[in-house]
Motif scaffolding. Structure first.
Motif, short mmCIF file in Angstrom:
data_model
loop_
_atom_site.label_atom_id
_atom_site.label_comp_id
_atom_site.label_asym_id
_atom_site.label_seq_id
_atom_site.Cartn_x
_atom_site.Cartn_y
_atom_site.Cartn_z
N GLN A 95 0.81 -1.21 0.00
CA GLN A 95 0.00 0.00 0.00
C GLN A 95 0.85 1.27 0.00
OE1 GLN A 95 -2.36 -1.61 3.02
NE2 GLN A 95 -4.03 -2.11 1.63
N MET A 96 1.95 1.22 0.71
CA MET A 96 2.89 2.34 0.70
C MET A 96 3.41 2.59 -0.72
SD MET A 96 6.48 2.25 2.84
CE MET A 96 7.81 1.86 1.71
N ARG A 139 9.17 17.76 -8.42
CA ARG A 139 10.39 17.84 -7.63
C ARG A 139 11.34 16.66 -7.81
NH1 ARG A 139 11.84 16.69 -1.97
NH2 ARG A 139 9.80 15.77 -1.56
N TYR A 180 12.01 5.10 -1.55
CA TYR A 180 11.10 4.04 -1.12
C TYR A 180 11.85 2.74 -0.81
CZ TYR A 180 6.69 6.43 -1.35
OH TYR A 180 5.64 7.27 -1.06
N MET A 185 13.31 3.24 2.59
CA MET A 185 12.27 3.11 3.63
C MET A 185 11.88 1.65 3.81
SD MET A 185 9.79 6.49 3.27
CE MET A 185 9.39 6.37 1.53
N ARG A 229 14.49 -0.30 5.80
CA ARG A 229 14.40 0.00 7.24
C ARG A 229 13.19 -0.67 7.87
NH1 ARG A 229 15.19 6.38 7.17
NH2 ARG A 229 17.41 6.39 6.76
N LEU A 230 12.06 -0.59 7.14
CA LEU A 230 10.81 -1.14 7.68
C LEU A 230 10.95 -2.63 7.97
CD1 LEU A 230 7.29 -0.15 6.41
CD2 LEU A 230 7.79 -2.48 7.07
N SER A 262 15.94 9.08 11.67
CA SER A 262 16.87 9.18 10.56
C SER A 262 16.05 9.07 9.27
CB SER A 262 17.89 8.07 10.70
OG SER A 262 18.57 7.87 9.48
N ILE A 263 15.89 10.19 8.57
CA ILE A 263 14.94 10.27 7.44
C ILE A 263 15.63 10.87 6.22
CG2 ILE A 263 12.88 11.54 6.68
CD1 ILE A 263 11.85 11.25 9.59
N ASP A 264 15.40 10.25 5.03
CA ASP A 264 15.98 10.77 3.80
C ASP A 264 15.20 11.98 3.28
OD1 ASP A 264 17.79 8.71 3.83
OD2 ASP A 264 16.55 7.40 2.56
N ASP A 265 13.87 11.84 3.25
CA ASP A 265 13.03 12.86 2.63
C ASP A 265 11.74 12.94 3.45
OD1 ASP A 265 12.46 13.92 -0.66
OD2 ASP A 265 10.89 13.93 0.85
N GLY A 313 8.99 14.74 3.17
CA GLY A 313 7.74 14.73 2.42
C GLY A 313 7.35 13.33 1.98
N LEU A 314 8.31 12.61 1.41
CA LEU A 314 8.03 11.24 0.94
C LEU A 314 7.74 10.30 2.10
CD1 LEU A 314 8.87 12.15 -1.87
CD2 LEU A 314 10.20 10.06 -2.10
N THR A 315 8.45 10.49 3.20
CA THR A 315 8.22 9.63 4.36
C THR A 315 6.80 9.85 4.90
OG1 THR A 315 10.57 9.73 4.88
CG2 THR A 315 9.12 8.97 6.63
N MET A 338 4.14 10.87 3.18
CA MET A 338 3.18 10.26 2.26
C MET A 338 3.19 8.74 2.41
SD MET A 338 1.76 12.78 1.05
CE MET A 338 0.55 11.83 0.12
N ALA A 339 4.38 8.16 2.50
CA ALA A 339 4.49 6.70 2.62
C ALA A 339 3.76 6.22 3.88
CB ALA A 339 5.95 6.28 2.65
N GLN A 386 -0.13 6.61 3.54
CA GLN A 386 -0.74 5.63 2.66
C GLN A 386 -0.67 4.22 3.23
OE1 GLN A 386 1.27 7.33 -0.55
NE2 GLN A 386 -0.54 8.40 -1.32
N LEU A 420 10.73 2.43 10.08
CA LEU A 420 10.80 3.17 8.82
C LEU A 420 11.45 4.54 9.02
CD1 LEU A 420 8.00 3.19 6.15
CD2 LEU A 420 9.26 5.26 6.66
#
Lengths: 213, 213
Positions: free
Chosen positions: A162-163, A176, A186, A189, A192-193, B149-152, B154-156, B158-159, B162, B193
């Protein structure tokens, strides 16, 4: 129907499928009429029924071909003899690429299941389950090999699918981020998940622990 | 419309909203007629127009109230003065609980945006953005504090949204897992994540490294 109509017939059939995907994505399956679809393609409504005897035949064909395409793409993309982390990475890359290229068809496949007859719904759901099972089996292999750390394989597979499919909701080419950048994020992510031990970050923690030992 | 009709009117309005959510979730907004809705509620079609002058007024009301409800639920649930990991956990718990309770309304809100006028679409999207911004800001605070610890960001965000909203697609009460178990697993996947440093697992790695030092 035997394909005696040759390449013109095949072109018309493809045009019908493409127009149907756009119209259903825009108005919904129940709201789309075969008359409206015929007008969009530029043929008589009667001509549509040569390809799709009922509106539901059309919907079912769209959904079945979507799932067959996804399955074939994965058969092509799956790395033979790779370890679970590489298998998972290939699954993520293929899933995102396939759905970004077929945004409208994905919406149709996800939203219009309610309009299939019970029999056909079962067929489509079986195809989905088989595809999702591939992911569950990669996750299970990885967990058994100690490469992943996962609480619940079924839930993790659903969460990942779903992600990833969610990308089509907000991603538009030319904004962007490129598809490559989105996929890389992704992928990171996902690793990591699932608690993958082979990501750069985790290896760093491990090496750090050994240095201190 | 002034609410001069008293509690009977309010009851009817609530019944209309509830029936509309079910019908739209089942057939789609474009396919649902006000006549069909009136029959479902057991009133004359003319009575509906006292509450919702147009079909789109009805759709907009459903979507606005869904988003207002989500926003209010989060205002109630957010822990004041908590650290980013606690804030994130509260966001996840609230998001999953809210959407599981409102499965049909969530489908309507996600699928029927195409049928809003541009003006109203903008209003709904603004409410969504404001809600998602709360999550982005928790993620950013956590990243800045070194807790995530996050790359992006905005994307995180949304992920995560969802992945969490996706629960309503497959979750049914009374099956293998309870809401509590599902939420706990999603919480654990979320923390991994975002690379949270305060999960039990990470703490264990840290302690292990110290023991070996």
């Amino acid at each position: 129907m035997a394909r005696t109509t040759g390449s013109d017939g095949e072109k018309t059939e493809a045009a019908v499928r493409q127009a149907a995907v756009s119209l259903i994505a825009r108005y919904g399956y129940e709201a789309m009429s075969m008359r409206q679809l015929a007008a969009e393609v530029g043929v008589q409504a009667a001509a549509l029924y040569r390809y799709f005897p009922t509106k539901e035949d059309l919907l079912f064909t769209l959904m079945r071909e979507h799932m067959e395409g996804l399955r074939e793409a994965w058969e092509q993309a799956r790395p033979v003899g790779a370890d679970p982390a590489e298998q998972l990475a290939a699954y993520v890359r293929n899933h995102i690429a396939f759905h970004i290229e077929r945004r409208h068809a994905t919406h149709v496949s996800n939203m219009e299941l309610r309009s299939l007859s019970p029999d056909r719904l079962t067929q489509i759901l079986r195809m989905r389950t088989a595809y999702e099972k591939e992911l569950r089996s990669i996750l299970r292999d990885g967990a058994e090999a100690g490469a992943f750390s996962i609480d619940d394989t079924g839930l993790t597979a659903m969460a990942l699918i779903q992600m990833m499919t969610g990308v089509i909701v907000w991603f538009r080419p030319g904004e962007r981020l490129s598809i490559t950048e989105v996929t890389a994020t992704y992928l990171s992510m996902t690793m990591r998940l699932v608690g993958a031990t082979t990501t750069g970050e985790e290896r760093h923690v491990h090496e750090h622990a050994q240095l201190r030992a």
